[in-house]
Design an enzyme around this catalytic site. Structure first.
Site, short mmCIF file in Angstrom:
data_model
loop_
_atom_site.label_atom_id
_atom_site.label_comp_id
_atom_site.label_asym_id
_atom_site.label_seq_id
_atom_site.Cartn_x
_atom_site.Cartn_y
_atom_site.Cartn_z
N CYS A 1 0.88 -1.01 0.07
CA CYS A 1 -0.04 -0.42 -0.14
C CYS A 1 0.46 1.10 0.63
O CYS A 1 2.17 1.80 0.85
CB CYS A 1 -1.02 0.13 0.79
SG CYS A 1 -2.14 1.14 1.02
N CYS B 1 0.08 4.55 6.46
CA CYS B 1 -0.69 4.59 7.51
C CYS B 1 0.25 4.32 8.32
O CYS B 1 0.87 3.02 8.52
CB CYS B 1 -2.00 4.11 7.96
SG CYS B 1 -2.93 4.90 6.21
N CYS C 1 -5.01 -6.44 8.75
CA CYS C 1 -4.55 -7.10 7.17
C CYS C 1 -2.39 -6.25 7.28
O CYS C 1 -2.03 -5.64 7.71
CB CYS C 1 -5.05 -5.16 6.35
SG CYS C 1 -5.06 -3.99 7.77
N1 SAH Z 1 -7.34 2.25 2.80
C1 SAH Z 1 -7.64 1.39 3.32
C2 SAH Z 1 -7.93 -0.36 3.55
C3 SAH Z 1 -7.28 -0.26 4.58
S1 SAH Z 1 -7.65 -1.94 5.78
C4 SAH Z 1 -8.14 2.51 4.34
O1 SAH Z 1 -7.54 2.68 4.76
O2 SAH Z 1 -9.46 2.10 4.45
C5 SAH Z 1 -9.37 -1.24 6.63
C6 SAH Z 1 -9.09 -0.43 7.69
O3 SAH Z 1 -7.78 -1.23 9.08
C7 SAH Z 1 -8.87 0.82 7.48
O4 SAH Z 1 -9.52 1.46 8.99
C8 SAH Z 1 -7.60 0.85 8.96
O5 SAH Z 1 -6.95 2.07 9.36
C9 SAH Z 1 -7.18 -0.36 9.67
N2 SAH Z 1 -6.50 -0.93 10.27
C10 SAH Z 1 -4.65 -0.94 9.71
N3 SAH Z 1 -3.36 -1.75 10.29
C11 SAH Z 1 -4.56 -2.21 11.21
C12 SAH Z 1 -4.06 -2.48 12.11
N4 SAH Z 1 -3.26 -3.11 12.55
N5 SAH Z 1 -5.17 -2.68 13.64
C13 SAH Z 1 -6.79 -1.88 13.14
N6 SAH Z 1 -7.02 -1.81 12.14
C14 SAH Z 1 -6.02 -1.42 11.24
#
Ligand code: SAH
Length: 349
Positions: free
Chosen positions: A109, A113, A332
């Site tokens: 990705c 984030c 994810c």
């Molecule tokens: N790119 C998209 C899809 C990402 S996955 C997005 O940003 O929405 C879906 C959600 O899982 C997103 O809100 C992401 O921030 C969150 N996420 C990612 N890693 C995580 C983690 N380790 N624990 C909890 N949520 C997480």
């Protein structure tokens, strides 16, 4: 070699050339969608000669299953290896009558984030439509014959709105009665919040349920957690979300990953209340799922409850995502990293 699961592959035309009804294409794909065949040889209602031609020209699978893990709560996770050896994850979640699949849209990705395992190494490439459809097919095959997939969430690896051109045809297969017959309202696209792409989706097809990952309701904090926010800003994200809401007529979801001591204070909750005031919104609070090697912490039960109570007391609709499949690293990007670490000989994934 064409991919059978790519809706744009020339199967119907090829069947017509060979003197068969082009309608047969649906029946051929149906074998695979229904989980009744995993090769052309098994499609016993097709003439043998046709099966041989299809075998030579079309490929049913583009991936192989590298790992299949099952958690005690029934969550199953597949690590799929793509033709170019890259790996992606997808998950089947069981919740009451719901059979939800969580699928990936990209290898890696680009959004970066800071708390997410998927983006730690950047983006490698977009998934093809066939690769996205194949996740649905592979996960549906894990169900017993009397069960069907009921929901799709595009919340796996990648930013789905950065790969809309390949994602939308795959979601059309999910909806198609000849595919998986899942109603559009039960298909959620989760985005980091890319305004131009949200507008494009609203133009193309606003029937999907949109979830916008906020994680913070003030720009300074959001930019720290979601670096692409620097160039975009919360206001533009919220305006695009409002336009999508107008186009779809359905309430949006805002995701908020709670990171202990980072975005879980009463002040953070009040910022969120202010941001959402007057908006038809559901907040999906997601307690952080710790990623090995990253410094972020899960919220304490007390800070989580305080955060949620503050939102609810102000009239915000809140849903707390229950942890599912934590023991199999069903967040994810986590399993992929674990596997990569093992392959590299790491002892502590
Ligand atoms: N790119 C998209 C899809 C990402 S996955 C997005 O940003 O929405 C879906 C959600 O899982 C997103 O809100 C992401 O921030 C969150 N996420 C990612 N890693 C995580 C983690 N380790 N624990 C909890 N949520 C997480």
């Amino acid at each position: 070699m064409h991919h059978l699961l790519d809706p744009a592959s020339p199967l119907a035309g090829r069947l017509a050339e060979l003197g068969h009804s082009p309608w047969r294409a649906k029946a051929v794909r149906r074998w695979v969608f229904a989980g009744r065949a995993s090769s052309f040889a098994e499609m016993t209602d097709l003439p043998k000669a046709l099966r041989a031609v299809l075998e030579a020209e079309f490929r049913v699978w583009t991936t192989t299953i590298a790992t299949h893990s099952t958690a005690e709560d029934g969550t199953e996770k597949l690590l799929l290896e793509l033709h170019d050896r890259h790996r992606i994850e997808c998950v089947l979640l069981r919740d009451g009558d719901r059979r939800t699949v969580c699928i990936s849209s990209q290898v890696g990705c680009a959004m970066g984030c800071v708390f997410c395992a998927s983006g730690l190494d950047g983006v490698v490439r977009n998934l093809s439509t066939a690769e996205i459809v194949e996740q649905l097919v592979r996960l549906a095959r894990l169900l017993p014959p009397d069960e069907r997939l009921s929901h799709v969430v595009v919340m796996g690896m990648g930013e789905p709105l950065a790969n809309l051109d390949r994602l939308l045809p795959a979601l059309a297969v999910a909806q198609d009665p000849e595919g998986f017959g899942i109603s559009q309202r039960r298909i959620t696209i989760s985005t980091v919040g890319l305004p131009a792409a949200i507008d494009r989706l609203a133009d193309l097809n606003p029937g999907y349920h949109l979830a916008v990952s906020l994680h913070a309701a003030a720009d300074t904090l959001r930019t720290r957690l979601v670096p692409v926010n620097e160039a975009i800003g919360l206001e533009a994200v919220m305006e695009a979300a409002d336009r999508y809401w107008e186009a779809s007529g359905r309430r949006l979801t805002f995701e908020y990953v709670l990171l202990g001591g980072i975005n879980d204070s009463p002040g953070d909750a009040r910022d969120l209340v202010r941001l959402l005031a007057g908006r038809a919104a559901l907040v999906n609070v997601i307690p952080y799922n710790a990623v090995a090697g990253l410094p972020w912490k899960e919220p304490t039960a007390a800070s989580r409850d305080r955060f949620i109570d503050l939102l609810r007391a102000s009239g915000v609709n809140v849903q707390v995502r229950r942890r599912k499949g934590a023991r199999i690293d069903a967040a994810c990007g986590q399993l992929r990293r674990l596997a990569a670490g093992r392959a590299a000989g790491a002892t502590d994934p």
